[in-house]
Scaffold this motif. Sequence first.
Motif, PDB file in Angstrom:
ATOM      1  N   GLN A  50       0.828  -1.204   0.000  1.00 55.71           N
ATOM      2  CA  GLN A  50       0.000   0.000   0.000  1.00 55.71           C
ATOM      3  C   GLN A  50       0.872   1.268   0.000  1.00 55.71           C
ATOM      4  O   GLN A  50       0.585   2.220  -0.717  1.00 55.71           O
ATOM      5  CB  GLN A  50      -0.932   0.002   1.204  1.00 55.71           C
ATOM      6  CG  GLN A  50      -1.927   1.138   1.196  1.00 55.71           C
ATOM      7  CD  GLN A  50      -2.910   1.033   2.358  1.00 55.71           C
ATOM      8  OE1 GLN A  50      -2.822   0.146   3.199  1.00 55.71           O
ATOM      9  NE2 GLN A  50      -3.861   1.945   2.398  1.00 55.71           N
ATOM     10  N   ARG A  83       3.973   1.486  -1.151  1.00 58.14           N
ATOM     11  CA  ARG A  83       4.629   1.548  -2.463  1.00 58.14           C
ATOM     12  C   ARG A  83       3.671   2.113  -3.512  1.00 58.14           C
ATOM     13  O   ARG A  83       4.047   2.934  -4.339  1.00 58.14           O
ATOM     14  CB  ARG A  83       5.117   0.158  -2.868  1.00 58.14           C
ATOM     15  CG  ARG A  83       5.699   0.059  -4.256  1.00 58.14           C
ATOM     16  CD  ARG A  83       6.903   0.904  -4.532  1.00 58.14           C
ATOM     17  NE  ARG A  83       7.955   0.642  -3.580  1.00 58.14           N
ATOM     18  CZ  ARG A  83       8.931   1.494  -3.323  1.00 58.14           C
ATOM     19  NH1 ARG A  83       8.999   2.641  -3.945  1.00 58.14           N
ATOM     20  NH2 ARG A  83       9.850   1.217  -2.447  1.00 58.14           N
ATOM     21  N   GLN A  84       2.404   1.694  -3.465  1.00 53.85           N
ATOM     22  CA  GLN A  84       1.413   2.196  -4.424  1.00 53.85           C
ATOM     23  C   GLN A  84       1.217   3.707  -4.254  1.00 53.85           C
ATOM     24  O   GLN A  84       1.157   4.447  -5.239  1.00 53.85           O
ATOM     25  CB  GLN A  84       0.085   1.467  -4.246  1.00 53.85           C
ATOM     26  CG  GLN A  84      -0.973   1.905  -5.235  1.00 53.85           C
ATOM     27  CD  GLN A  84      -2.281   1.150  -5.047  1.00 53.85           C
ATOM     28  OE1 GLN A  84      -2.472   0.444  -4.078  1.00 53.85           O
ATOM     29  NE2 GLN A  84      -3.184   1.317  -5.996  1.00 53.85           N
ATOM     30  N   ASP A 105       4.386   5.480  -5.587  1.00 51.18           N
ATOM     31  CA  ASP A 105       4.461   5.415  -7.046  1.00 51.18           C
ATOM     32  C   ASP A 105       3.488   6.393  -7.703  1.00 51.18           C
ATOM     33  O   ASP A 105       3.771   6.943  -8.763  1.00 51.18           O
ATOM     34  CB  ASP A 105       4.217   3.995  -7.541  1.00 51.18           C
ATOM     35  CG  ASP A 105       5.376   3.058  -7.233  1.00 51.18           C
ATOM     36  OD1 ASP A 105       6.482   3.548  -6.892  1.00 51.18           O
ATOM     37  OD2 ASP A 105       5.172   1.835  -7.317  1.00 51.18           O
ATOM     38  N   SER A 106       2.337   6.631  -7.059  1.00 45.64           N
ATOM     39  CA  SER A 106       1.355   7.555  -7.633  1.00 45.64           C
ATOM     40  C   SER A 106       1.831   8.997  -7.590  1.00 45.64           C
ATOM     41  O   SER A 106       1.340   9.840  -8.335  1.00 45.64           O
ATOM     42  CB  SER A 106       0.011   7.420  -6.912  1.00 45.64           C
ATOM     43  OG  SER A 106       0.061   8.019  -5.629  1.00 45.64           O
TER      44      SER A 106
END
Length: 86
Positions: free
Chosen positions: A40, A42-43, A46-47
Motif C-alpha cells: 500500500q 509503495r502504491q 508510485d502515484s
Amino acid sequence: MTERAANPHHRSHWRLDISIGKSCPLPSPEEVDAYTYDAQERQAIDSWLHHPHGTPDQVTAHLNQVQRDSGADELMIGSVGHSLQA
C-alpha cells in the motif's frame, strides 16, 4: 547531483508520513534507503512520481514543458530538504 539525491522516493517517504498524520522532519536519504515499504505504501509513493524529479536539467525541462502546456505566465515552486546542508 548524485543519483541518490535525485531519487524522488526520499521526498515521497516524508509525504507518506504526513498523509497518515505523522508530524516529522524530512528523512535523510539513508533513512529512506533502510525502510521497507509495504504494498500500500509503495502504491501511494508510485502515484506521486509524476511530480518533477531528477537532475537539475531534467527538472528544468519538465517545468518548461508544464509552462508551455499550461500557458502559465509563471510557476510557483516549493522545496523541502532533510537538513539545512542538503
